[in-house]
Design a protein around this motif. Sequence first.
Motif, PDB file in Angstrom:
ATOM      1  N   THR A 293      39.919  38.250  47.002  1.00 20.53           N
ATOM      2  CA  THR A 293      39.081  37.075  47.285  1.00 20.53           C
ATOM      3  C   THR A 293      38.277  36.595  46.079  1.00 20.53           C
ATOM      4  N   VAL A 294      38.315  37.376  44.992  1.00 22.20           N
ATOM      5  CA  VAL A 294      37.564  37.015  43.783  1.00 22.20           C
ATOM      6  C   VAL A 294      38.547  36.643  42.674  1.00 22.20           C
TER       7      VAL A 294
ATOM      8  N   GLY B   4      32.027  42.246  44.528  1.00 25.01           N
ATOM      9  CA  GLY B   4      32.676  43.280  45.330  1.00 25.01           C
ATOM     10  C   GLY B   4      33.654  44.139  44.556  1.00 25.01           C
ATOM     11  N   LEU B   5      33.370  44.397  43.296  1.00 23.75           N
ATOM     12  CA  LEU B   5      34.276  45.216  42.480  1.00 23.75           C
ATOM     13  C   LEU B   5      34.281  46.655  42.987  1.00 23.75           C
ATOM     14  N   VAL B   6      35.476  47.255  42.976  1.00 28.11           N
ATOM     15  CA  VAL B   6      35.632  48.624  43.473  1.00 28.11           C
ATOM     16  C   VAL B   6      35.877  49.557  42.288  1.00 28.11           C
TER      17      VAL B   6
ATOM     18  N   ASP C 243      26.807  43.720  41.669  1.00 30.65           N
ATOM     19  CA  ASP C 243      26.802  42.341  42.163  1.00 30.65           C
ATOM     20  C   ASP C 243      27.593  42.262  43.473  1.00 30.65           C
ATOM     21  N   PRO C 244      26.918  42.017  44.603  1.00 27.12           N
ATOM     22  CA  PRO C 244      27.621  42.028  45.899  1.00 27.12           C
ATOM     23  C   PRO C 244      28.608  40.876  46.045  1.00 27.12           C
ATOM     24  N   GLU C 245      28.390  39.783  45.341  1.00 29.42           N
ATOM     25  CA  GLU C 245      29.316  38.651  45.439  1.00 29.42           C
ATOM     26  C   GLU C 245      30.662  38.957  44.808  1.00 29.42           C
TER      27      GLU C 245
ATOM     28  N   PRO D 122      38.811  42.440  44.050  1.00 31.49           N
ATOM     29  CA  PRO D 122      39.315  42.019  45.371  1.00 31.49           C
ATOM     30  C   PRO D 122      40.125  40.724  45.280  1.00 31.49           C
TER      31      PRO D 122
END
Length: 503
Positions: free
Chosen positions: A107-108, A13-15, A9-11, A105
């Motif tokens: 931002t999430v 952005g999990l690494v 899921d690009p929204e 991230p």
Amino acid sequence: MLLGDLLADPELGLVPLHGADRADRPVRGVYITDLIDPRRYLNGGELVLSGLMWHNGPADSERFVAALVDAGVAALAAGTARLGHAPPDLVEACRRHDLPVVEVPLTVSFNTLADRIQRRAAPRRELVAAVAAGADLDQALRMAADELGAECWVLSAAGWIVGGTAELPEDARRAALREFATGRLPRTARSDGAHVLWPVESDAVPRAARWFVLADGAYDEWDAERVAIATDLGTVVALLRARVDEARRIAGRSVEAALRRLLDGTSTPAEVAARLETAGLPAGDPLRAVALDVGDVVESTTLLREIAAATGMASVTAPLGDGATALFVDDEEHLAQLDVQLGRIVADAEPCLDGRNLAVGVSDITRATALRGALEEAGYARRLAQRKRGRAVVVAAAELASHEVLLASTPDELRRSYRERLLADLIAYDDVHHSDLVRTLRTFLDCSGSWSRCAKRLHVHVNTLRYRIQRVEEITGRDLSEFPSRVDFYLALELDRTTPPGR
């Protein structure tokens, strides 16, 4: 939902920091925690979100990850708000325990991630709403099957298929019953194909009276969405089962008092017939009475109601005496097979009796005008079943046409006294001298007093047999050439064989 769905899921952005190759791991929920040991709150399969407030060093990482692995979680999502990144010692602990870990991230927010999972994991409330609005079991199963993309059934541990969206192969039914008896749900039963067993919440005891959901597929291949649908289905089936149980209780109450009064002589067959009509049973049709006992009146009633439903015949069940009684109404051809059918059902239910002994007695076919006799007959048959060996026994009225009915109806104290008066000295002699007089006597009577047949069966010479029988006569003071003595000993030996230890 799979872990890979979140990683892709690009929204979000999990690494991925470890376990990216485990993308096919199902995620069955989400839990946010900053406890160093949250195991008590975890069920397994969750994505655990943590802001790492507990972290002070490598030892904390080891303790936290070990707890997650022990709880069976799907993966760890580490927040970065406090430390700016996932600590290397945490990643190393996850690597040692092979627990997938991702970095979230800044931002999430955890709420965003949790909402994303929960929407996928529990997208359906239509099923619950539909049943609350009056949908029946068939409609609920059809809705669930459409959402799961798999055929669904509800089975009773007593063996019958309560409902389903397709034909269920017999080998799959038997595999499901075996699996239900052996462990906790959910789990997978395998025969020619795989089927998931899903629990239906119930306090019914014994477990043989419970229902469960069965669906095509393997549980370890289910994603969170399917788990959520199955959870809802289990909830609505429990609700529908509660409605069924209440209807059964109402029907039972309408005849219970009449049956009690019939047995104590204060009611008439006509009154009972009227009560049967009220309960939905045609009083003019043939019927059979069935008495059942598993050691507790409430449990006996619950189980007999479920077994009665498994027959497919019109019936009503009520507590009566120290057990439960059901009246079955049908045509004579079907009623004639009732005891055989009950035997098959009881065999299916036996693994879920949870250590209880099940005794079932079945009357002959009769009419409502002769109901009192049928109730008494079923009760005698049940008592005979209790005397027989076996965890679950069904006895039909036809078996009462023998001495066994007299033995079954004899009080325990009288049974014990009769047995000891005739056999106690022989048993004591055998114990002291390591002899075999009791077995010799039993075999002699089984052979109808034939010296040659008895000697052959015991593998001894006829003279040896004559000596043993003479010793029996000397010890007991009885003459075995007399028919009454043979009858007395035969009955005593039958009591010795059928009486449970301690009675």
